[in-house]
Design an enzyme around this catalytic site. Structure first.
Site, PDB file in Angstrom:
ATOM      1  N   ASP A  96       0.860  -1.168   0.000  1.00 38.19           N
ATOM      2  CA  ASP A  96       0.000   0.000   0.000  1.00 38.19           C
ATOM      3  C   ASP A  96       0.906   1.229   0.000  1.00 38.19           C
ATOM      4  OD1 ASP A  96      -2.084   1.702   0.101  1.00 38.19           O
ATOM      5  OD2 ASP A  96      -2.791   1.118   2.084  1.00 38.19           O
ATOM      6  N   ASP A 269      -8.144  -7.177   0.896  1.00 41.62           N
ATOM      7  CA  ASP A 269      -7.223  -7.287   2.030  1.00 41.62           C
ATOM      8  C   ASP A 269      -7.966  -6.742   3.235  1.00 41.62           C
ATOM      9  OD1 ASP A 269      -6.719  -4.272   1.348  1.00 41.62           O
ATOM     10  OD2 ASP A 269      -5.841  -4.597   3.314  1.00 41.62           O
ATOM     11  N   CYS A 307     -13.592 -27.578   9.875  1.00 45.33           N
ATOM     12  CA  CYS A 307     -12.322 -26.968   9.456  1.00 45.33           C
ATOM     13  C   CYS A 307     -11.188 -27.987   9.489  1.00 45.33           C
ATOM     14  CB  CYS A 307     -11.993 -25.791  10.375  1.00 45.33           C
ATOM     15  SG  CYS A 307     -10.461 -24.952   9.953  1.00 45.33           S
ATOM     16  N   CYS A 309      -7.888 -27.043   9.447  1.00 45.30           N
ATOM     17  CA  CYS A 309      -6.635 -26.364   9.790  1.00 45.30           C
ATOM     18  C   CYS A 309      -5.914 -27.079  10.943  1.00 45.30           C
ATOM     19  CB  CYS A 309      -6.885 -24.894  10.143  1.00 45.30           C
ATOM     20  SG  CYS A 309      -7.308 -24.601  11.866  1.00 45.30           S
ATOM     21  N   CYS A 312      -7.722 -26.716  14.386  1.00 46.21           N
ATOM     22  CA  CYS A 312      -8.946 -27.510  14.572  1.00 46.21           C
ATOM     23  C   CYS A 312      -8.670 -29.013  14.568  1.00 46.21           C
ATOM     24  CB  CYS A 312      -9.967 -27.150  13.499  1.00 46.21           C
ATOM     25  SG  CYS A 312     -10.596 -25.472  13.700  1.00 46.21           S
ATOM     26  N   HIS A 338      -6.085 -20.488  12.372  1.00 46.35           N
ATOM     27  CA  HIS A 338      -7.471 -20.863  12.051  1.00 46.35           C
ATOM     28  C   HIS A 338      -8.191 -19.780  11.237  1.00 46.35           C
ATOM     29  CE1 HIS A 338     -11.572 -22.149  12.142  1.00 46.35           C
ATOM     30  NE2 HIS A 338     -11.863 -20.909  12.499  1.00 46.35           N
TER      31      HIS A 338
HETATM   32 ZN   LIG Z   1      -9.581 -24.315  11.969  1.00 51.06          ZN
END
Ligand SMILES: [Zn+2]
Length: 383
Positions: A96, A269, A307, A309, A312, A338
């Site tokens: 930016d 973003d 999820c 990830c 999780c 996460h």
């Molecule tokens: Zn997760």
């Protein structure tokens, strides 16, 4: 001046909406769009390493010219081989220009047609940024996508103030384009005009006339209603060339991404997933979870059963709550992993839906899933 050709390719135009699946091409590789760009303001996506980001599937990160100019200094980074090498990230980076930060963070801001004189938020020292220096800083940093320098007004601002500021931003955009020296960087112009449809139209048309590699919609997420934000997007996007990427700056919530992709936005973003992660506000497939709530004290289930990830797959809500209450740094890290995974996976599902011409169906399912459980309280999330 030589310009990067084919910075953006559209692979598939969704049948019923303005959404499209495409790809940015940069000196550091490709980025699939629509894309959410994690914010790494001072050269780091807080709590995560570049290795973590790659494991999450991040293809592009955002850095900020204002922050890096003040500390450690763009010349220091240039002398150390540029931003990619300095932060050890070999994939695309967008910087930016610093316009937004100068107007929102710095003290004692004085603006005239030449540029902006401001006081550093770090030590009170005085600095001047102009379109030419903002481009010079971004060239020294060496990002793949750089932004024109714009004036950002507070919200709300009067029609006359907005119009005057818009004309200045247009003049600065032209100067940014003329100052630009590196053909390996894509330069995006920023469309301003507040919440006045005719000024947004004037800004968009003038920016397109100047001609940029991409177009950003600035001045949103400043306290307006959701309807006002969507109105601006609906006004501006149809005025932009279809073959150029559209970047909505600083937006937003998961539902904003869904709604704005449908309206033709390719890049987003926002600090929300990372900043909220650090205050214990977690995005899940069924709505938001405030992890410090007492209801999770003995909750053995994963944060989001849907999820995949690292967080999780390995930890319970009870443990995440414990880490957060004990102010352990691992809490910030696991929460960030996460939340970013949630945003990236959402964008991946959106891209799949676009390619299969079922974005409206996806949108319906997105809201239905979230409504299965009531939205949990957000009271007390912020310090
Ligand atoms: Zn997760």
């Amino acid at each position: 001046m030589p310009r990067e050709l084919n910075h953006f390719t559209v692979f598939h135009q969704e049948a019923k909406t303005r959404a499209r699946a495409g790809r940015l091409s940069t000196a550091h590789g490709f980025v699939q769009t629509p894309v959410f760009i994690p914010v790494g303001t001072v050269g780091t996506v807080k709590t995560l390493s570049p290795k973590d980001l790659k494991e999450l599937g991040v293809e592009i990160i955002l850095g900020n010219a204002y922050h890096l100019y003040l500390r450690p200094g763009h010349q220091v980074i240039a002398d150390l081989g540029g931003l990619h090498r300095f932060v050890s990230w070999d994939r695309p980076i967008l910087t930016d220009s610093g316009g937004y930060q100068v107007f929102s963070l710095a003290g004692l801001c004085k603006v005239n047609d030449e540029g902006v004189t401001f006081q550093s938020h770090l030590d009170g020292s005085f600095h001047t940024l102009s379109p030419e220096t903002a481009i010079g800083i971004q060239e020294a940093l060496g990002a793949d996508v750089i932004m024109a320098f714009d004036e950002c007004l507070p919200y709300p601002s009067s029609y006359d103030a907005t119009r005057q500021s818009l004309r200045r931003t247009l003049d600065w955009a032209l100067r940014c384009k003329e100052a630009r020296r590196r053909p390996d960087q894509a330069l995006y112009g920023i469309i301003q005009g507040g919440f006045y449809p005719d000024l947004r139209e004037e800004s968009a048309k003038a920016m397109v006339e100047i001609g940029f590699d991409g177009y950003a919609i600035g001045g949103l997420s400043v306290g307006e209603t959701k309807e006002m934000m969507l109105e601006v997007v609906e006004k501006v996007v149809p005025l932009l060339p279809r073959e150029k990427p559209v970047y909505l700056m600083g937006v937003g919530l998961p539902e904003d991404l869904v709604e704005c992709v449908i309206r033709g936005v390719d890049l987003f973003d926002c600090v929300m997933p990372t900043r909220h992660a650090r205050s214990g506000w977690l995005f899940t497939s069924f709505g938001r979870v405030i992890i410090k709530n007492a209801q999770y004290t003995k909750d053995e289930s994963p944060l989001d059963p849907a999820c995949t990830c690292y967080t999780c797959q390995n930890f319970s809500r009870a443990y995440l709550r414990h880490l957060f209450m004990a102010q352990e740094t691992l809490a910030l890290r696991l929460n960030t992993i996460h939340n970013l995974h949630y945003y990236l996976r959402l964008m991946e599902r959106i891209r799949e839906a676009i390619k299969e011409d079922r974005l409206f169906q996806f949108r319906k399912e997105f809201y239905e899933t979230r409504n299965q459980m009531p939205d949990l309280s957000t009271k007390g999330v912020y310090e």
